[in-house]
Scaffold this motif. Structure first.
Motif, short mmCIF file in Angstrom:
data_model
loop_
_atom_site.label_atom_id
_atom_site.label_comp_id
_atom_site.label_asym_id
_atom_site.label_seq_id
_atom_site.Cartn_x
_atom_site.Cartn_y
_atom_site.Cartn_z
N GLU A 1 0.81 -1.21 0.00
CA GLU A 1 0.00 0.00 0.00
C GLU A 1 0.85 1.27 0.00
N GLY A 2 2.18 1.12 -0.09
CA GLY A 2 3.04 2.29 -0.11
C GLY A 2 2.86 3.18 1.11
N GLU A 3 2.94 2.58 2.28
CA GLU A 3 2.65 3.33 3.52
C GLU A 3 3.60 4.52 3.69
N ASN A 4 4.89 4.34 3.34
CA ASN A 4 5.82 5.45 3.49
C ASN A 4 5.46 6.62 2.57
N LEU A 5 5.03 6.31 1.35
CA LEU A 5 4.60 7.37 0.42
C LEU A 5 3.32 8.04 0.89
N GLN A 6 2.42 7.27 1.44
CA GLN A 6 1.20 7.89 1.98
C GLN A 6 1.56 8.93 3.04
N LYS A 7 2.47 8.56 3.94
CA LYS A 7 2.85 9.47 5.02
C LYS A 7 3.59 10.70 4.49
N SER A 8 4.52 10.50 3.55
CA SER A 8 5.29 11.63 3.04
C SER A 8 4.40 12.58 2.23
N MET A 9 3.48 12.03 1.44
CA MET A 9 2.57 12.89 0.66
C MET A 9 1.63 13.68 1.58
N LYS A 10 1.13 13.04 2.62
CA LYS A 10 0.25 13.75 3.56
C LYS A 10 1.00 14.87 4.27
N MET A 11 2.26 14.62 4.61
CA MET A 11 3.06 15.66 5.25
C MET A 11 3.28 16.84 4.30
N ALA A 12 3.57 16.54 3.03
CA ALA A 12 3.78 17.61 2.05
C ALA A 12 2.50 18.40 1.79
N LEU A 13 1.36 17.76 2.03
CA LEU A 13 0.07 18.41 1.80
C LEU A 13 -0.53 18.99 3.08
N SER A 14 0.28 19.12 4.12
CA SER A 14 -0.24 19.55 5.42
C SER A 14 -0.83 20.95 5.40
N HIS A 15 -0.43 21.79 4.43
CA HIS A 15 -1.00 23.13 4.32
C HIS A 15 -1.77 23.32 3.02
N SER A 16 -2.06 22.24 2.32
CA SER A 16 -2.79 22.30 1.06
C SER A 16 -3.81 21.17 1.03
N SER A 17 -4.83 21.34 0.22
CA SER A 17 -5.81 20.27 0.04
C SER A 17 -5.40 19.44 -1.17
N ALA A 18 -5.86 18.20 -1.19
CA ALA A 18 -5.54 17.31 -2.31
C ALA A 18 -6.06 17.88 -3.63
N GLU A 19 -7.17 18.60 -3.58
CA GLU A 19 -7.78 19.15 -4.79
C GLU A 19 -6.92 20.24 -5.44
N GLU A 20 -6.00 20.84 -4.67
CA GLU A 20 -5.15 21.89 -5.23
C GLU A 20 -4.03 21.36 -6.09
N VAL A 21 -3.70 20.08 -5.96
CA VAL A 21 -2.60 19.49 -6.71
C VAL A 21 -3.06 19.14 -8.12
N ASP A 22 -2.34 19.66 -9.10
CA ASP A 22 -2.72 19.42 -10.49
C ASP A 22 -2.09 18.15 -11.05
N ALA A 23 -0.90 17.79 -10.59
CA ALA A 23 -0.21 16.63 -11.15
C ALA A 23 0.76 16.05 -10.14
N ILE A 24 1.12 14.80 -10.36
CA ILE A 24 2.14 14.12 -9.57
C ILE A 24 3.18 13.55 -10.52
N VAL A 25 4.45 13.83 -10.24
CA VAL A 25 5.54 13.15 -10.93
C VAL A 25 5.98 12.03 -10.00
N THR A 26 5.68 10.83 -10.38
CA THR A 26 5.88 9.68 -9.51
C THR A 26 7.31 9.15 -9.55
N HIS A 27 7.64 8.33 -8.55
CA HIS A 27 8.93 7.65 -8.54
C HIS A 27 8.89 6.44 -9.47
N THR A 28 7.79 5.67 -9.42
CA THR A 28 7.56 4.49 -10.25
C THR A 28 8.78 3.99 -11.03
#
Length: 396
Positions: free
Chosen positions: A275-302
């Motif tokens: 489930e990519g738990e580490n990525l879930q935590k890091s993304m939530k931290m980066a979004l701590s002052h923004s809503s998910a709806e404000e993000v237009d794109a993600i450049v993934t590690h994949t």
């Protein structure tokens, strides 16, 4: 500037310059054109007596290094990873127009370090009848020489250090830069990653993990393609380096709005959780002052592996749900540049923000198109269960 007013300005950093060398080229014009292209820059190369997929430096970048060495003979003993860092940093510094400044902080991340130099020196040592090593074998194979030679080349007297946290090394350098700038210990910082891993032993290590691509066709690396039937990891070489300053600068190419990082308990020596738990935590931290709806794109590690790609997509689904956002990466073009990969992803995101374009994955027939971009999230993960997420926003 409306979205900026709602931020804690004291935590923002400006990217005022950037430079890179990779399979995409070195000049801005060539890099932009190649990003827009639907073709990959992965090709077959020989490593020892074997032929494998890889993404070597573009011819323009190779010629630039050759020309540089012809003028600077003292650098000829250095590993390609060091040269890549030096030249990328030089380009970033020039774009930032810092000129003669106070000491600059420098942090260059790399997963493998001086792979060419190490393998060459070890080969000499293993064949020498008396077991002797060459005189420069130690200073030219240390991980630290990537940063301190970059500092020497820039004539900086500030702190210069390197580190490895595997494939997320470059984005960890950006984390360090943000902390150093806001600590008050320096006013300007150079951060990024450099990697030159196209060596027989490094490629053999990746093949031993059974993830290296054997696919034929137009896209040997299908990073982010959830319909692929097998692993498609391909190594690439390159570097990307950024000039950073605290706060919002008028000449900023983009703003580092927030950062996130996390680790998770290892389930194996290489994997992250399903489930990519580490990525879930890091993304939530980066979004701590923004809503998910404000993000237009993600450049993934994949990385192009089945487990890695699916884990990241599950993590994105868990954090963003049904939020309308676009997902892409550059590894299908550049291969996986290990410790430099996060920096090249960040460069791609900066260019998309500046040009208001989206560069999609080609596997489903999509083409580059105009799209108003305000915020882009960039992810990186590495062995050890770590993850980094950096939220970029357009400088309006």
């Amino acid at each position: 500037m409306k979205h900026i007013k709602n931020l804690k300005i004291s935590k923002i950093c400006s990217i005022t310059g950037m430079g890179s060398l990779s399979s995409l080229g070195i000049s801005d014009e060539e890099i932009i054109n190649n990003l827009h292209s639907e073709k990959t820059f992965i090709k077959k190369i020989f490593t020892g007596d074997k032929q494998v997929w890889a993404a070597p430096l573009a011819l323009e970048a190779q010629e630039y290094i050759f020309s540089f060495l012809s003028r600077s003979s003292k650098y000829k003993c250095l590993d390609p990873s060091v040269l890549l860092s030096m030249l990328a940093a030089e380009k970033a510094l020039k774009q930032a127009r810092w000129g003669a400044q106070k000491p600059i902080g420098i942090n260059i991340g790399s997963s493998r370090g001086a792979t060419h130099a190490f393998e060459s020196h070890f080969s000499y040592f293993s064949k020498d009848l008396e077991g002797k090593a060459q005189i420069l074998s130690s200073p030219t194979t240390t991980l630290g020489n990537i940063a301190y030679w970059t500092g020497q080349h820039l004539q900086s007297t500030g702190m210069a250090f390197s580190h490895s946290i595997t494939c997320s090394s470059a984005l960890h350098a950006l984390l360090n830069a943000v902390v150093w700038l806001h600590s008050g210990f320096c006013e300007k910082f150079i951060a990024g990653g450099a990697e030159a891993p196209l060596t027989p032993f490094t490629i053999a290590q990746m093949q031993a993990l059974r993830i290296y691509s054997k696919k034929e066709g137009p896209y040997p690396c299908r990073a982010g393609d959830l319909k692929k039937s097998g692993n498609s990891f391909v190594l690439g070489e390159g570097a990307a380096v950024f000039a950073l300053e605290k706060g919002v600068k008028k000449n900023a190419l983009a703003l580092i709005e927030n950062i996130g990082f996390a680790t998770e308990t290892l389930q194996s020596h290489t994997s992250i959780s399903e489930e990519g738990e580490n990525l879930q935590k890091s993304m939530k931290m980066a979004l701590s002052h923004s809503s998910a709806e404000e993000v237009d794109a993600i450049v993934t590690h994949t990385p192009g592996t089945l487990k890695g790609d699916f884990a990241e997509y599950r993590a994105i689904q868990a954090v963003f749900g049904n939020s309308p956002l676009l997902i892409t990466n550059n590894k299908w073009k550049t291969g996986h540049t290990l410790g430099a990969s996060g920096a090249l992803s960040l460069e791609m995101a900066v260019r998309m923000l500046k040009e208001d374009i989206f560069i999609p994955l080609p596997f489903y027939g999509a083409k580059t198109y105009r799209k108003k971009m305000r915020k882009i999230l960039v992810n990186a993960t590495g062995f050890g269960g770590n993850a980094v997420s950096i939220l970029l926003s357009k400088n309006l």
